[in-house]
Design an enzyme around this catalytic site. Structure first.
Site, PDB file in Angstrom:
ATOM      1  N   GLU A 253      26.467  17.490 -24.972  1.00 30.07           N
ATOM      2  CA  GLU A 253      27.128  16.605 -24.011  1.00 30.07           C
ATOM      3  C   GLU A 253      28.091  15.605 -24.648  1.00 30.07           C
ATOM      4  O   GLU A 253      27.841  14.400 -24.628  1.00 30.07           O
ATOM      5  CB  GLU A 253      26.082  15.860 -23.172  1.00 30.07           C
ATOM      6  CG  GLU A 253      24.932  15.225 -23.948  1.00 30.07           C
ATOM      7  CD  GLU A 253      23.942  14.521 -23.024  1.00 30.07           C
ATOM      8  OE1 GLU A 253      24.367  13.688 -22.222  1.00 30.07           O
ATOM      9  OE2 GLU A 253      22.735  14.826 -23.106  1.00 30.07           O
TER      10      GLU A 253
ATOM     11  N   HIS B  55      24.767   4.736 -18.075  1.00 28.14           N
ATOM     12  CA  HIS B  55      23.680   5.021 -17.123  1.00 28.14           C
ATOM     13  C   HIS B  55      23.945   4.372 -15.762  1.00 28.14           C
ATOM     14  O   HIS B  55      23.074   3.719 -15.198  1.00 28.14           O
ATOM     15  CB  HIS B  55      22.326   4.588 -17.701  1.00 28.14           C
ATOM     16  CG  HIS B  55      21.806   5.540 -18.731  1.00 28.14           C
ATOM     17  ND1 HIS B  55      20.772   5.263 -19.563  1.00 28.14           N
ATOM     18  CD2 HIS B  55      22.208   6.808 -19.050  1.00 28.14           C
ATOM     19  CE1 HIS B  55      20.547   6.297 -20.368  1.00 28.14           C
ATOM     20  NE2 HIS B  55      21.408   7.244 -20.073  1.00 28.14           N
TER      21      HIS B  55
ATOM     22  N   HIS C  96      27.300   7.880 -27.866  1.00 24.90           N
ATOM     23  CA  HIS C  96      25.947   8.437 -27.712  1.00 24.90           C
ATOM     24  C   HIS C  96      25.757   9.728 -28.510  1.00 24.90           C
ATOM     25  O   HIS C  96      26.677  10.233 -29.147  1.00 24.90           O
ATOM     26  CB  HIS C  96      25.610   8.654 -26.230  1.00 24.90           C
ATOM     27  CG  HIS C  96      26.565   9.559 -25.494  1.00 24.90           C
ATOM     28  ND1 HIS C  96      26.600  10.914 -25.683  1.00 24.90           N
ATOM     29  CD2 HIS C  96      27.512   9.272 -24.560  1.00 24.90           C
ATOM     30  CE1 HIS C  96      27.521  11.441 -24.884  1.00 24.90           C
ATOM     31  NE2 HIS C  96      28.096  10.462 -24.200  1.00 24.90           N
TER      32      HIS C  96
ATOM     33  N   ASP D 270       0.807  -1.225   0.000  1.00 21.65           N
ATOM     34  CA  ASP D 270       0.000   0.000   0.000  1.00 21.65           C
ATOM     35  C   ASP D 270       0.841   1.278   0.000  1.00 21.65           C
ATOM     36  O   ASP D 270       0.368   2.343   0.353  1.00 21.65           O
ATOM     37  CB  ASP D 270      -0.973  -0.004   1.187  1.00 21.65           C
ATOM     38  CG  ASP D 270      -0.247  -0.104   2.511  1.00 21.65           C
ATOM     39  OD1 ASP D 270       0.988  -0.278   2.490  1.00 21.65           O
ATOM     40  OD2 ASP D 270      -0.907  -0.020   3.553  1.00 21.65           O
TER      41      ASP D 270
ATOM     42  N   GLU E 218      28.403  18.324 -19.869  1.00 20.30           N
ATOM     43  CA  GLU E 218      27.057  18.569 -20.412  1.00 20.30           C
ATOM     44  C   GLU E 218      26.505  19.897 -19.915  1.00 20.30           C
ATOM     45  O   GLU E 218      26.491  20.166 -18.719  1.00 20.30           O
ATOM     46  CB  GLU E 218      26.124  17.427 -19.958  1.00 20.30           C
ATOM     47  CG  GLU E 218      24.677  17.622 -20.363  1.00 20.30           C
ATOM     48  CD  GLU E 218      23.802  16.415 -20.015  1.00 20.30           C
ATOM     49  OE1 GLU E 218      24.132  15.694 -19.045  1.00 20.30           O
ATOM     50  OE2 GLU E 218      22.799  16.212 -20.716  1.00 20.30           O
TER      51      GLU E 218
ATOM     52  N   ARG F 185      32.470  13.100 -19.426  1.00 20.03           N
ATOM     53  CA  ARG F 185      31.412  13.773 -20.186  1.00 20.03           C
ATOM     54  C   ARG F 185      31.250  15.171 -19.598  1.00 20.03           C
ATOM     55  O   ARG F 185      31.416  15.352 -18.380  1.00 20.03           O
ATOM     56  CB  ARG F 185      30.088  12.994 -20.088  1.00 20.03           C
ATOM     57  CG  ARG F 185      28.919  13.701 -20.790  1.00 20.03           C
ATOM     58  CD  ARG F 185      27.696  12.801 -21.012  1.00 20.03           C
ATOM     59  NE  ARG F 185      27.043  12.360 -19.793  1.00 20.03           N
ATOM     60  CZ  ARG F 185      27.126  11.145 -19.296  1.00 20.03           C
ATOM     61  NH1 ARG F 185      27.846  10.222 -19.929  1.00 20.03           N
ATOM     62  NH2 ARG F 185      26.499  10.826 -18.188  1.00 20.03           N
TER      63      ARG F 185
ATOM     64  N   ASP G  58      26.490  13.205 -13.254  1.00 18.82           N
ATOM     65  CA  ASP G  58      25.420  13.645 -14.159  1.00 18.82           C
ATOM     66  C   ASP G  58      24.171  13.741 -13.292  1.00 18.82           C
ATOM     67  O   ASP G  58      23.559  12.721 -12.951  1.00 18.82           O
ATOM     68  CB  ASP G  58      25.251  12.625 -15.296  1.00 18.82           C
ATOM     69  CG  ASP G  58      24.235  13.079 -16.336  1.00 18.82           C
ATOM     70  OD1 ASP G  58      23.487  14.049 -16.080  1.00 18.82           O
ATOM     71  OD2 ASP G  58      24.171  12.444 -17.407  1.00 18.82           O
TER      72      ASP G  58
ATOM     73  N   ASP H 238      19.804  19.255 -16.686  1.00 18.53           N
ATOM     74  CA  ASP H 238      20.540  18.014 -16.999  1.00 18.53           C
ATOM     75  C   ASP H 238      22.008  18.361 -17.196  1.00 18.53           C
ATOM     76  O   ASP H 238      22.417  18.772 -18.281  1.00 18.53           O
ATOM     77  CB  ASP H 238      19.930  17.392 -18.272  1.00 18.53           C
ATOM     78  CG  ASP H 238      20.610  16.075 -18.643  1.00 18.53           C
ATOM     79  OD1 ASP H 238      21.410  15.569 -17.839  1.00 18.53           O
ATOM     80  OD2 ASP H 238      20.333  15.574 -19.744  1.00 18.53           O
TER      81      ASP H 238
ATOM     82  N   TYR I 111      34.911   7.723 -23.406  1.00 16.54           N
ATOM     83  CA  TYR I 111      34.820   6.658 -22.399  1.00 16.54           C
ATOM     84  C   TYR I 111      35.788   5.544 -22.782  1.00 16.54           C
ATOM     85  O   TYR I 111      35.658   4.934 -23.840  1.00 16.54           O
ATOM     86  CB  TYR I 111      33.391   6.109 -22.343  1.00 16.54           C
ATOM     87  CG  TYR I 111      32.346   7.213 -22.258  1.00 16.54           C
ATOM     88  CD1 TYR I 111      31.948   7.732 -21.029  1.00 16.54           C
ATOM     89  CD2 TYR I 111      31.799   7.776 -23.414  1.00 16.54           C
ATOM     90  CE1 TYR I 111      31.012   8.769 -20.964  1.00 16.54           C
ATOM     91  CE2 TYR I 111      30.873   8.805 -23.359  1.00 16.54           C
ATOM     92  CZ  TYR I 111      30.484   9.305 -22.124  1.00 16.54           C
ATOM     93  OH  TYR I 111      29.569  10.328 -22.072  1.00 16.54           O
TER      94      TYR I 111
ATOM     95  N   HIS J 159      20.084  16.402 -26.643  1.00 17.94           N
ATOM     96  CA  HIS J 159      18.653  16.100 -26.797  1.00 17.94           C
ATOM     97  C   HIS J 159      17.839  17.303 -26.341  1.00 17.94           C
ATOM     98  O   HIS J 159      18.330  18.152 -25.589  1.00 17.94           O
ATOM     99  CB  HIS J 159      18.291  14.860 -25.968  1.00 17.94           C
ATOM    100  CG  HIS J 159      18.770  14.931 -24.538  1.00 17.94           C
ATOM    101  ND1 HIS J 159      18.083  15.606 -23.560  1.00 17.94           N
ATOM    102  CD2 HIS J 159      19.895  14.460 -23.939  1.00 17.94           C
ATOM    103  CE1 HIS J 159      18.752  15.510 -22.423  1.00 17.94           C
ATOM    104  NE2 HIS J 159      19.869  14.833 -22.617  1.00 17.94           N
TER     105      HIS J 159
ATOM    106  N   HIS K  81      14.416  14.310 -21.204  1.00 19.03           N
ATOM    107  CA  HIS K  81      14.499  14.055 -22.648  1.00 19.03           C
ATOM    108  C   HIS K  81      13.130  14.412 -23.219  1.00 19.03           C
ATOM    109  O   HIS K  81      12.264  13.551 -23.329  1.00 19.03           O
ATOM    110  CB  HIS K  81      14.806  12.581 -22.947  1.00 19.03           C
ATOM    111  CG  HIS K  81      16.123  12.120 -22.413  1.00 19.03           C
ATOM    112  ND1 HIS K  81      16.443  10.800 -22.242  1.00 19.03           N
ATOM    113  CD2 HIS K  81      17.229  12.813 -22.012  1.00 19.03           C
ATOM    114  CE1 HIS K  81      17.682  10.696 -21.758  1.00 19.03           C
ATOM    115  NE2 HIS K  81      18.167  11.910 -21.605  1.00 19.03           N
TER     116      HIS K  81
HETATM  117  N1  GLY Z   1      21.109  12.536 -17.746  1.00 22.98           N
HETATM  118  C1  GLY Z   1      20.733  11.858 -18.925  1.00 22.98           C
HETATM  119  C2  GLY Z   1      21.306  12.459 -20.118  1.00 22.98           C
HETATM  120  O1  GLY Z   1      22.320  13.127 -20.035  1.00 22.98           O
HETATM  121  O2  GLY Z   1      20.776  12.373 -21.185  1.00 22.98           O
HETATM  122 MN    MN Z   2      21.493  14.758 -21.259  1.00 23.19          MN
HETATM  123 MN    MN Z   3      22.817  14.163 -18.281  1.00 21.67          MN
END
Ligand code: GLY
Ligand code: MN
Ligand code: MN
Length: 424
Positions: free
Chosen positions: A371, A230, A336, A37, A395, A393, A247, A258, A375, A340, A347
């Site tokens: 971003e 991720h 990647h 619950d 971003e 990374r 991140d 983000d 890696y 986005h 996203h």
């Molecule tokens: N934090 C997810 C991305 O960078 O797209």
């Molecule tokens: Mn992102």
């Molecule tokens: Mn991110």
């Protein structure tokens, strides 16, 4: 704060997109059970929120269009003293009538009745094609005479691409809190022992300054963990001389941020600086390219070329850049996208291509992330030893303006010396 007038304007714009003799139905999100619950924290469905700003469950928004005119109805959960005792106040039908500029407000329990009434002599029904099966079944029960079904969500998601001033102000607010969080993490890194401790520092700041939640699960990835894109486990011990890829971004009044920063526990090693410098240069270069008319695919292509060239110079890749790009060798280290759309969702769902397959160019008022990253797995024997186990990374969140890119997250430190002034 986004005013009801703005929501009303969005509904008017959406109504214009509907074909004659149609009905569109949008639903609030369902409460999701966590276990037994207990429930997950409630978050309104993004498109429903964009159209109403209303955050209660068991609600719906209906557009009923005749030849030209559209009537708009909101359905809200009834007031129920016993339920309110447990779960808090409901707005209820009467108050909703005072707040929302719609043609009428009904109780949610009237939905089947209203569907029957409104769908009677219509040809088209718009709803979210990702809707739960039980709701689709309900809609279809009353849609026997409907001959065309359309996805309401994709129409709204396209509208969401261009942000209003009020939306940009909320993203800025989210970023202001996220800035404080990243700076705190930089200052704490050398004093803490585990990734989750840093996560706690970040998320403490999110809550402390009024953000409702994170915009996605925070990634605090030290050393080789940064090579899992991720990684959200965040349980590992921090080790001196390793980098930490963070991140993390908060959500403030339904708007995301983000941000990724890759920081040293104390100071960068020479090898780390070499890769960091490359990623930072590429990030700055790509941000500079952002302006109306530019395609996201050009940003991607340019980032891939620059990263590939840099990796050849560092001895990570070997051979002619043109050939390496053609064979997509660089993708092993930059697997990647360059960025986005971002807004109510981290996203944002808007398509990157039109129905005819043409790419959507950048336009004034869009917000996107940039971003780039590199890696290198610790077990990658093809790469000089000094670079193995490094994942980086960087971003930022960029607003497209008439004049070009406006980096909304510019205030979050990313120069090596600036970050080291905090970490060491
Ligand atoms: N934090 C997810 C991305 O960078 O797209
Ligand atoms: Mn992102
Ligand atoms: Mn991110």
């Amino acid at each position: 704060m986004i005013k009801e007038k703005e929501y009303k304007e969005r509904r008017t714009q959406f109504a214009k997109k509907l074909k004659p003799y149609s009905v569109a139905v949008l639903f609030s999100a369902e409460v999701k059970t966590r276990s037994n619950d207990t429930e997950y924290p409630y978050r309104q469905e993004s498109n429903f929120y964009y159209m109403t700003g209303f955050t209660e469950d068991k609600s719906a928004l209906m557009f009923v269009k005749e030849a030209k005119k559209t009537k708009i109805y909101l359905l809200v959960h009834k007031k129920d003293a016993n339920e309110e005792l447990w779960n808090g106040k409901r707005l209820g039908q009467q108050q909703a009538k005072e707040i929302f500029i719609v043609d009428d407000v009904f109780e949610y329990s009237e939905l089947p009745l209203k569907l029957k009434e409104f769908l009677e002599a219509k040809q088209r029904l718009y709803y979210d094609f990702k809707l739960d099966y039980s709701k689709v079944k309900l809609l279809k029960r009353y849609a026997k005479k409907i001959d065309t079904f359309k996805n309401a969500a994709s129409l709204i998601e396209k509208m969401r691409l261009i942000k209003s001033d009020a939306e940009i102000a909320l993203i800025k607010k989210a970023l202001d809190i996220t800035k404080k969080a990243h700076h705190r993490a930089m200052k704490k890194a050398s004093k803490l022992h585990y990734e989750y401790e840093l996560q706690a520092e970040l998320e403490y700041v999110f809550k402390k300054y009024g953000a409702q939640s994170d915009a996605y699960s925070s990634i605090v990835a030290s050393g080789n963990n940064a090579n899992t894109l991720h990684y959200i486990d965040n349980r590992a011990r921090l080790t001196k001389d390793e980098l930490i890829l963070i991140d993390a971004g908060c959500e403030y009044n339904y708007y995301a941020s983000d941000i990724t920063r890759t920081i040293p526990v104390t100071k960068f090693t020479k090898a780390q600086k070499e890769i960091y410098g490359l990623v930072l240069d590429v990030e700055k270069e790509i941000i500079k390219m952002v302006k109306p008319g530019v395609m996201r695919s050009s940003l991607q292509k340019r980032a891939e070329r620059l990263l590939c060239e840099g990796m050849v110079k560092l001895g990570i890749l070997h051979g002619k850049v043109k050939k390496l790009l053609k064979k997509e060798c660089h993708k092993k280290y930059f697997p990647h996208g360059i960025g986005h759309w971002m807004g109510i969702d981290v996203h944002d769902q808007a398509p990157y291509k039109t129905k005819k397959g043409k790419e959507v160019p950048l336009k004034k008022g869009m917000v996107l992330t940039i971003e780039p990253g590199i890696y290198i797995d610790e077990k990658d024997s093809k790469v000089p030893k000094k670079y193995r186990g490094i994942g980086i990374r960087i971003e930022d969140n960029i607003l497209v303006t008439e004049k070009g890119a406006k980096n909304l997250s510019k205030a979050i430190k990313k120069e090596i010396e600036e970050m080291e002034a905090y970490t060491s």
